[in-house]
Design an enzyme around this catalytic site. Structure first.
Site, short mmCIF file in Angstrom:
data_model
loop_
_atom_site.label_atom_id
_atom_site.label_comp_id
_atom_site.label_asym_id
_atom_site.label_seq_id
_atom_site.Cartn_x
_atom_site.Cartn_y
_atom_site.Cartn_z
CG ASP A 277 -2.24 1.26 1.16
OD1 ASP A 277 -3.35 0.96 0.96
OD2 ASP A 277 -1.54 2.34 1.91
CD GLU B 96 -3.49 3.70 -1.67
OE1 GLU B 96 -4.73 2.72 -1.53
OE2 GLU B 96 -2.94 3.75 0.15
P1 GH3 Z 1 -1.82 5.38 4.24
O1 GH3 Z 1 -0.29 5.00 4.79
O2 GH3 Z 1 -2.59 5.00 5.41
O3 GH3 Z 1 -2.10 4.15 3.00
O4 GH3 Z 1 -2.18 6.60 3.91
P2 GH3 Z 1 -3.35 6.77 2.26
O5 GH3 Z 1 -3.41 8.53 1.82
O6 GH3 Z 1 -2.05 6.09 0.92
O7 GH3 Z 1 -4.19 6.14 2.27
P3 GH3 Z 1 -5.89 6.39 1.96
O8 GH3 Z 1 -7.25 5.34 2.04
O9 GH3 Z 1 -6.40 7.55 3.53
O10 GH3 Z 1 -5.94 6.93 0.89
C1 GH3 Z 1 -6.10 6.43 0.05
C2 GH3 Z 1 -5.94 7.48 -1.27
O11 GH3 Z 1 -5.87 7.04 -2.46
C3 GH3 Z 1 -7.69 7.91 -1.31
C4 GH3 Z 1 -7.85 8.16 -2.53
O12 GH3 Z 1 -8.49 9.33 -3.41
C5 GH3 Z 1 -6.46 7.58 -3.32
N1 GH3 Z 1 -7.02 7.60 -4.66
C6 GH3 Z 1 -7.27 6.30 -5.30
N2 GH3 Z 1 -7.63 5.46 -6.35
C7 GH3 Z 1 -6.83 6.60 -7.24
C8 GH3 Z 1 -6.25 6.51 -8.31
O13 GH3 Z 1 -6.64 6.10 -9.17
N3 GH3 Z 1 -6.24 7.72 -8.59
C9 GH3 Z 1 -5.71 8.59 -7.81
N4 GH3 Z 1 -4.64 10.22 -7.98
N5 GH3 Z 1 -5.76 8.40 -6.99
C10 GH3 Z 1 -6.21 7.45 -6.53
MG MG Z 2 -1.76 4.30 1.39
MG MG Z 3 -5.17 2.20 0.77
#
Ligand code: GH3
Ligand code: MG
Ligand code: MG
Length: 445
Positions: free
Chosen positions: A320, A363
């Site tokens: 992650d 992610e």
């Molecule tokens: P942590 O270190 O705890 O994993 O923090 P984090 O910010 O990585 O985790 P969190 O689950 O809070 O946020 C994940 C983010 O990933 C939120 C979402 O907007 C972003 N995301 C998810 N899919 C995509 C994508 O396809 N493209 C982009 N640019 N962002 C994405």
């Molecule tokens: Mg993350």
């Molecule tokens: Mg995550």
């Protein structure tokens, strides 16, 4: 390209030999008739000749009309020339029937319409073949009435010119020169087709047909009127004529264009490509090119079944990206996408073709390492973590960096299920997060 088995190679050679034998069959007939040497007239019944020419002319005009209808719909220049070939042949050949009664007194004049009609046909066929694949005539420029009237006038003028030649028609060169020219032109057309275009759907029919036209002219050159060989030459020409008209009918009943009508091989090839494409789309994450969740789990179960059979292990990494939300917030969603693309591309440089990356969340990724025990997987995970931290992803003039947390777990034959092992990897990943991120954890504390 796929490697072919020796039976497939042999079948390919056989199919080529069949095609060559079929294409050259008329010449074996000609050789046989020359060999038995029967040069006596066998059938000079006028009524039969008139009926045969009437059928040929009617058929020629019918096919002219069908080809013209397809041309008007698709505008394909190939079909325009083919229409002219049929029209020219029919109009120049018809007097050969009308003048049957004159055969007894003006034999050469009666005969001349044959070679000249075949020469007109040969010229138009060659023009058709050379125009194959040319862009369609635009609808407003599709040959109008004047074009066709000029063509009809030209062909009738040829008939009249031949009639005007009657005072000198006894010269055998008048018959030999157009026949030899028709033979040479159709042989050249056949050679061109077999080298360049024969794999293009119905062009195989056209290729064999023009080869028959060439062999028909060849037989006419060697024949005397009313003999076996002379009648045989008619049959050879009619066979070529039927092959072309068959192709014209197929085109009329399907797409109205030779360039877009497909043969079975082409259809199968396109179906295969579409199927592969769909399978690829259905199993892949569009952004990163990794396997999607469904495909990753399918592959993981297949791999687990193999591991059971072979008694080997599989390692799984749960990865992650850290604080990924901040990248979206501080830069943009586009920057986040670019990070996802480039990080997975960097991982791929470290993995083997048999390894598989799956994108199972925004992610969040899973990596499968078949036949790799946990101790080695730990080292792989460490390299992935490192390369992630080292990437400087350029986005709109800024360098974006990111780190990753990784949990490692091993699947062993007879042990917990794939799902259980993945849950373990996930737990370890969250332990890595809890311990400060940007690290690998391979064993539960
Ligand atoms: P942590 O270190 O705890 O994993 O923090 P984090 O910010 O990585 O985790 P969190 O689950 O809070 O946020 C994940 C983010 O990933 C939120 C979402 O907007 C972003 N995301 C998810 N899919 C995509 C994508 O396809 N493209 C982009 N640019 N962002 C994405
Ligand atoms: Mg993350
Ligand atoms: Mg995550």
């Amino acid at each position: 390209m796929e490697k072919r088995s020796s039976l497939e190679v042999l079948a390919g050679i056989y199919s080529f030999a069949l095609l060559a034998a079929l294409t050259m069959a008329p010449t074996t007939g000609t050789a046989y008739l020359l060999w038995i040497g029967n040069f006596l007239p066998i059938c000079s019944t006028h009524a039969f000749h008139i009926a045969a020419i009437a059928v040929a002319t009617a058929e020629g005009l019918f096919i002219t009309f069908v080809a013209w209808r397809s041309y008007m719909s698709s505008g394909e220049p190939f079909l325009r020339w083919l229409t002219l070939a049929f029209l020219g042949f029919s109009l120049v050949y018809a007097p050969h029937g009308f003048l049957t009664a004159a055969a007894d007194t003006h034999l050469m004049l009666f005969l001349l319409y044959g070679p000249f009609s075949r020469l007109v046909n040969a010229i138009c066929m060659l023009a058709a073949i050379l125009s194959y694949g040319a862009p369609p005539d635009p609808p407003d420029r599709r040959a109008g009435t004047a074009y066709w009237l000029c063509a009809i006038a030209l062909f009738i003028a040829i008939d009249v010119a031949i009639l005007a030649l009657s005072p000198v028609a006894a010269n055998p060169l008048l018959r030999i020169v157009p026949e030899a020219a028709a033979c040479a032109l159709t042989a050249a057309s056949a050679a061109f087709l077999f080298i360049r275009l024969v794999n293009r759907s119905l062009m195989l029919n056209i290729g064999i047909a023009v080869a028959y036209f060439a062999q028909s002219s060849f037989a006419f050159l060697l024949s005397r009127p009313w003999t076996h060989l002379w009648w045989f030459a008619h049959v050879v020409f009619a066979s070529g004529f039927m092959l072309v008209s068959f192709a014209v009918i197929r085109v009329f009943l399907s797409t109205h264009s030779f360039a877009t009508v497909f043969n079975l091989d082409e259809v199968m090839e396109q179906l295969r490509a579409t199927r592969d494409n769909l399978a690829q789309l259905a199993s892949t994450d569009f952004l990163t090119g990794s396997a999607n969740r469904r495909h990753f789990f399918e592959r993981a179960h297949e791999e687990a079944a193999r591991a059971e059979r072979e008694g080997c292990c599989i390692s799984f990494l749960a990865i992650d990206l850290d604080h990924f939300k901040a990248i979206n917030d501080n830069h943009s969603h586009g920057a986040g996408d670019e990070v996802l693309r480039q990080i997975t591309a960097a991982w791929r440089t470290l993995l083997r073709p048999s390894d598989l990356i799956g994108r199972v969340g925004g992610e969040e990724f899973l990596v499968m390492l078949p036949r790799i025990p946990a101790a080695d997987a730990m080292a792989v995970a460490e390299r992935l973590r490192q390369i992630t931290a080292e990437q400087k992803i350029a986005f709109e003039g800024k360098a974006v960096t990111v780190t990753a947390s990784v949990g490692v777990a091993e699947y062993v034959p007879g042990g917990p299920t794939v799902e259980k092992v993945l849950q373990t990897a996930d737990r370890r990943l969250y332990a890595a997060k809890a311990q400060g991120r940007n690290r690998v954890i391979a064993a539960s504390r």
